[in-house]
Design a protein around this motif. Sequence first.
Motif: not given
Length: 280
Positions: A57-59, A64-69, A72-80
């Motif tokens: 997710a590029g955090t 561990w905040f998301a990198e712009f763009g 999708g990966w960051y949302w997956l990180l939050l879900v997991i």
Amino acid sequence: MPDAGPTAVLPRRPLTVGELLDSAVLLLRDHARVLVPFAALLAAGEQLLLLPVRLAAGTDQPVWFAEFGRFGWYWLLLVIGAATEAMIIMVLGNPAARAAGAALLGRRAGARELLRPAGARWGGTLLLVPVVGAVMTTAALLGPTWIIGFALLGAVAPALVVDRVHPLRAPLRSATLAVRAGGRAGAVRLLGYLAWWLVRVGLGVGVYYGLDGLDLLPETWQIPVSLLIWAGVNSVAYPAIACLDAVVHLETRIRTEGLDILLARAPAGTPDAALLAALR
């Protein structure tokens, strides 16, 4: 242990929200030598599991905040993350619920009792862990419904271990108790989670930047140290939430089912499991 009073871990009476939070902390303090090391192992495993997704997710540590763009990966990180923490709290809820049940009956469960597998219903607990994980994964994928899922699932372990209901009935009983009295139990669980989330973020970020400000973090150690800090913070926060779940569960039964009255009327010599079992 007295039935009432400021020093009781779990008095046999309805409690205020503040008293519930205090009781959970007292319960954790009394059983920290069992709950915290157990939680540390689970929290360390969680950090290792989340690391590849965080990197994808590029955090960056420690927030561990998301990198712009890479939303999708960051949302997956939050879900997991939502699923893993719910499952960890569920596992810790087994010994926490048994400790709370003993406290309600006026005694302190020893470490050997909490570690003893006999009668602990670990089989049912481990059966329900992926169920809780699946529900939280689905709820988190839908966004705000995570709040509902988390609020409803707090009493799964206590319902299984203390109430002695069938494993397949435990999630439904948890949800039923969560919405009683205007959803009080579910709301208290969310409040406890929010309070500990603030503590986790404050310590996780503060300790990291404190070490970095003292030039004690070489670049090659930044990620491992950040993972270690978060695992350490969660090793206290997760069992604290599990203890809150156990305390809220028993207090809800006192408030809505008259558990305190049933205990007062129970014949002497009744086994603990029978005293606390839910009416079928």
